[in-house]
Design a protein around this motif. Structure first.
Motif, PDB file in Angstrom:
ATOM      1  N   ARG A  23       0.458   4.826  -7.237  1.00 39.05           N
ATOM      2  CA  ARG A  23       0.423   3.360  -6.970  1.00 39.05           C
ATOM      3  C   ARG A  23       1.212   2.818  -5.985  1.00 39.05           C
ATOM      4  NH1 ARG A  23       5.202   1.044 -10.475  1.00 39.05           N
ATOM      5  NH2 ARG A  23       5.814  -0.315  -8.529  1.00 39.05           N
ATOM      6  N   ASN A  24       2.224   3.539  -5.347  1.00 38.82           N
ATOM      7  CA  ASN A  24       2.419   2.728  -4.162  1.00 38.82           C
ATOM      8  C   ASN A  24       1.582   2.828  -2.959  1.00 38.82           C
ATOM      9  OD1 ASN A  24       4.854   2.032  -5.127  1.00 38.82           O
ATOM     10  ND2 ASN A  24       6.080   3.634  -4.392  1.00 38.82           N
ATOM     11  N   ALA A  27      -0.852   0.277  -3.176  1.00 42.20           N
ATOM     12  CA  ALA A  27      -0.524  -1.017  -2.803  1.00 42.20           C
ATOM     13  C   ALA A  27      -0.437  -1.130  -1.453  1.00 42.20           C
ATOM     14  CB  ALA A  27       0.943  -1.167  -3.523  1.00 42.20           C
ATOM     15  N   ARG A  30      -4.197  -1.645  -0.191  1.00 43.32           N
ATOM     16  CA  ARG A  30      -4.430  -3.008  -0.566  1.00 43.32           C
ATOM     17  C   ARG A  30      -3.701  -4.041   0.466  1.00 43.32           C
ATOM     18  NH1 ARG A  30      -4.446  -1.264  -6.114  1.00 43.32           N
ATOM     19  NH2 ARG A  30      -2.445  -2.145  -6.257  1.00 43.32           N
ATOM     20  N   GLY A  31      -2.906  -3.568   1.053  1.00 43.75           N
ATOM     21  CA  GLY A  31      -1.996  -4.652   1.912  1.00 43.75           C
ATOM     22  C   GLY A  31      -0.812  -5.478   1.266  1.00 43.75           C
ATOM     23  N   GLU A  32      -0.642  -4.893  -0.142  1.00 50.26           N
ATOM     24  CA  GLU A  32       0.515  -5.569  -1.085  1.00 50.26           C
ATOM     25  C   GLU A  32       1.757  -5.246  -0.708  1.00 50.26           C
ATOM     26  OE1 GLU A  32      -1.194  -4.954  -4.961  1.00 50.26           O
ATOM     27  OE2 GLU A  32      -2.558  -6.215  -4.613  1.00 50.26           O
ATOM     28  N   ALA A  33       1.987  -3.862   0.034  1.00 47.37           N
ATOM     29  CA  ALA A  33       3.130  -3.478   0.161  1.00 47.37           C
ATOM     30  C   ALA A  33       3.314  -2.695   1.603  1.00 47.37           C
ATOM     31  CB  ALA A  33       3.444  -2.356  -0.967  1.00 47.37           C
ATOM     32  N   ASP A  34       4.287  -2.335   2.255  1.00 45.36           N
ATOM     33  CA  ASP A  34       4.546  -1.396   3.335  1.00 45.36           C
ATOM     34  C   ASP A  34       5.508  -0.741   3.230  1.00 45.36           C
ATOM     35  OD1 ASP A  34       7.019  -2.602   4.398  1.00 45.36           O
ATOM     36  OD2 ASP A  34       5.895  -4.277   4.825  1.00 45.36           O
TER      37      ASP A  34
END
Length: 129
Positions: A23-24, A27, A30-34
């Motif tokens: 999941r991470n 993310a 997709r650029g939703e998290a770093d």
């Protein structure tokens, strides 16, 4: 039975860790998290408390051998809650810390006979009980 239970729990934990990692990773793709560490230092006003809790945790690990489980847990919980509450509600914090430390003693050491670190309190309770 204990080995089968441990194997089952370990399998479930490994599956959950794999799902979390996937999941991470998605993310991040997709650029939703770093995966940067900058959020650990933001906001700066929390940094002192975070460092204090880290130091307190390291001190707990070091001193539990000398103070025993119950006393060290009481001190750790009291100081951690005081840090988080910014020194407010001292009476409530002390009552809560004492209740949790004694509850931990009676549940883990007395009822389950877990071999946690013994200190003065545990030795005294051995004589009394």
């Amino acid at each position: 039975t204990a080995q089968v239970s441990a194997f089952f729990i370990g399998t479930v934990l490994l599956a959950l860790i794999a799902l979390f990692a996937v999941r991470n990773a998605l993310a991040v793709i997709r650029g939703e998290a770093d995966l940067g560490m900058h959020r650990l230092t933001e906001p700066v006003s929390y940094l002192g408390r975070r460092i204090g809790l880290l130091a307190l945790t390291i001190a707990f690990i070091f001193f539990v051998d000398y103070g025993g489980f119950t006393i060290t847990t009481f001190i750790f919980l009291s100081l951690a809650m005081l840090i988080l509450a910014r020194g407010q509600n001292l009476k409530l914090i002390l009552i809560l810390s004492a209740t949790l430390a004694l509850g931990g003693y009676f549940l883990f050491i007395w009822a389950f006979e877990t071999r946690f670190h013994e200190g003065p309190f545990e030795r005294l309770m051995d004589m009394v009980l």
